[in-house]
Enzyme design. Structure first.
Site, mmCIF file in Angstrom:
data_model
loop_
_atom_site.group_PDB
_atom_site.id
_atom_site.type_symbol
_atom_site.label_atom_id
_atom_site.label_comp_id
_atom_site.label_asym_id
_atom_site.label_seq_id
_atom_site.Cartn_x
_atom_site.Cartn_y
_atom_site.Cartn_z
ATOM 1 N N ASP A 1 35.506 29.079 -16.454
ATOM 2 C CA ASP A 1 35.599 28.176 -17.610
ATOM 3 C C ASP A 1 34.413 28.435 -18.528
ATOM 4 O OD1 ASP A 1 36.729 26.119 -19.084
ATOM 5 O OD2 ASP A 1 36.929 24.804 -17.353
ATOM 6 N N HIS B 1 34.261 29.932 -27.401
ATOM 7 C CA HIS B 1 34.348 28.763 -26.513
ATOM 8 C C HIS B 1 34.650 29.146 -25.076
ATOM 9 C CE1 HIS B 1 34.313 25.473 -29.588
ATOM 10 N NE2 HIS B 1 34.520 26.520 -30.367
#
Ligand code: ADQ
Length: 466
Positions: free
Chosen positions: A368, A160
């Site tokens: 991110d 992720h």
């Protein structure tokens, strides 16, 4: 492909979602829905901490056709594996923050130990034809533990968070061991092409691997399918939350809390990767460069606490509190608070209304994996009068969401100018950009993410590992 004849799915994640305590629409809900649909198992840590290994018991509960198999961590595992290796070593390095990484031999050992224990327990419950989907950086070494126990099932993994270039990755202690363990998965998924390319580069340059086809890697005698599966959201549920009557009420309240305003919204876990101090400094720069917006523009930052036992996280909390105080002291007035900083969780329905009631969504992480807030902001807008997304080039989401105003979050002037550009942007341009963004967010929603990963895992031509 129909799913009725598919093999049982076993999802493994560090934390197992509690089916009774999930807010509607989150990624965990999407995974749970799919598990309920096809039947399966969710395996992992239940969030409990016990004194020592004697206290570890595996618990099994069932909801409909999903079995939850969970176990606690010991105090030592929690401190050395979870806080130590996962969140003070892997998390910063994988986000390119070598300056914040902390390493100890004990923590590395704990990571091995916990991955091995997960493998040991999981091996006991796996049926011959189950497929396994492990999530995130806590479980990179799980597949190797399963293979060493003779497990030949198809094993998939999704990361992720970002995967950095080899030069950065080698800062992880025992990275060779870690990468050798990693390539025991059959399918490895990343958020972006950049992450995928970084991984393949490491495998080819540092491990003698070779690409044998597009997205297929041969390394250490394993054949690994390596692809990009960008994570998404449940667009309809978010859009519905943002436009319901209750949301309308909240938006009216938001707009009434002062004179006509430019509302700018930021929503992030309070994590140093999210670039919050830089964002506050950019907002200050915006007020300096465009003083005509003083008394009109407000930055509402919602940042719930997270991982507070790790020092870098308490540091950032103090930094933000000081910065918001400084900005409010310097610019604020009795009838205007420039920065509203909310340090807690907020129900998703409220978030949706806040997104819709804000003319600008400010999403400026320093790094991110994807960033779902950017997608939620887009989904929550009124298509007839949408707000503008200002998005960091270092968020995985920027690979797809090019119609946002893309900024360099380290450059306060760049972000300040983008805020100004968003404020003066004509409605027609906002609508055009929003329509393109929404189409992209829809195309790559949570269900497509899961579906495409599971298809790769179910149907990839890769022979089962010997
Ligand atoms: P996160 O780092 O947690 O996830 P993100 O993708 O932004 O980051 O997801 C955060 C989620 O939490 C969003 O759904 C958001 O609405 C919610 N949230 C944030 N603040 C909240 C608050 N105050 N109250 C309630 N909810 C809040 C990791 C990676 C990301 C990747 C995701 C999914 O770091 O890059 O996108 O996994 O793969």
């Amino acid at each position: 492909m129909g799913e009725s004849n598919m093999r049982r799915l076993v999802v493994v994640s560090n934390r197992v979602a509690d089916p009774d305590r999930q807010a509607a629409g989150g990624l965990a809900v999407c995974i749970l829905d799919r598990l309920l649909e096809r039947g399966g198992v969710w395996f992992g840590w239940n969030g409990d901490i016990v004194a020592n290994e004697a206290g570890i018991g595996v618990a099994c509960t069932r909801q409909s056709n999903v079995t939850f198999v969970t176990m606690p961590l010991t105090e030592r595992d929690y401190s050395e594996h979870y806080l130590g290796f996962c969140n003070a070593a892997l998390w910063p390095v994988l986000h390119y923050r070598l300056d914040l990484a902390r390493f100890t031999q004990e923590n590395t050992e704990a990571y091995r130990r916990v991955n091995d224990r997960f493998a040991e327990e999981l091996a006991q419950i796996l049926g011959k034809s189950d497929i396994v989907w492990a999530h995130d950086y806590h479980l990179i070494a799980l597949a190797a533990g399963l293979r060493s126990r003779g497990i030949r099932n198809r094993l998939g993994f999704f990361l992720h968070i970002p995967f950095p270039p080899p030069d950065v990755l080698v800062a992880v202690p025992e990275h060779e061991w870690l990468m050798n363990a990693f390539v025991h998965y059959d399918v490895i998924g990343f958020q972006t092409k950049t992450d995928q390319a970084n991984f393949c580069r490491f495998a080819c340059e540092n491990m003698d691997g070779e690409m044998v086809a597009d997205d297929v890697l041969r390394v250490n005698g394993n054949i690994v399918s390596v692809s990009t599966f960008p994570v998404g959201i449940n667009v309809d549920s978010f859009a519905a939350m943002a436009s319901c009557a209750e949301a309308e009420k909240r938006i009216r309240w938001l707009h009434r809390c002062g004179e006509p305003r430019v509302n700018i919204i930021g929503v992030d876990r309070l994590d140093y990767t999210k670039g919050l101090p830089d964002r506050f400094r950019s907002f200050r720069r915006f007020l300096e460069l465009y003083p005509e917006h003083c008394k009109a523009a407000t930055l509402m930052q919602i940042a719930p606490p997270t991982r507070e036992e790790v020092k870098a996280y308490s540091d950032i909390r103090h930094e933000l509190e000081a910065l918001s105080g400084e900005i409010n002291g310097q610019f604020g007035d009795f009838d205007w608070t420039p920065v509203r900083y909310v340090h807690r969780n907020v129900p998703r329905e409220t978030l949706a209304a806040l997104y819709r009631g804000s003319q600008i969504g400010l999403v400026t992480p320093l790094r991110d994996g994807m960033n779902l807030v950017a997608k939620e902001y887009v989904a929550a807008q009124d298509p007839e009068n949408p707000g503008v997304l200002v998005l960091s080039r270092f968020a995985g989401a920027a690979e797809d969401l090019q119609e946002a105003l893309i900024v360099n979050p380290y450059d306060a002037d760049d972000v300040a100018q983008a805020i100004q550009r968003a404020i003066v942007m004509p409605r027609e341009e906002r609508k055009r950009r929003h329509a393109a963004l929404l189409a992209r967010v829809r195309e790559r929603d949570a269900y497509n993410w899961m579906g495409s990963f599971l298809r790769a895992l179910d149907a990839s031509p890769i022979p089962l590992a010997a």
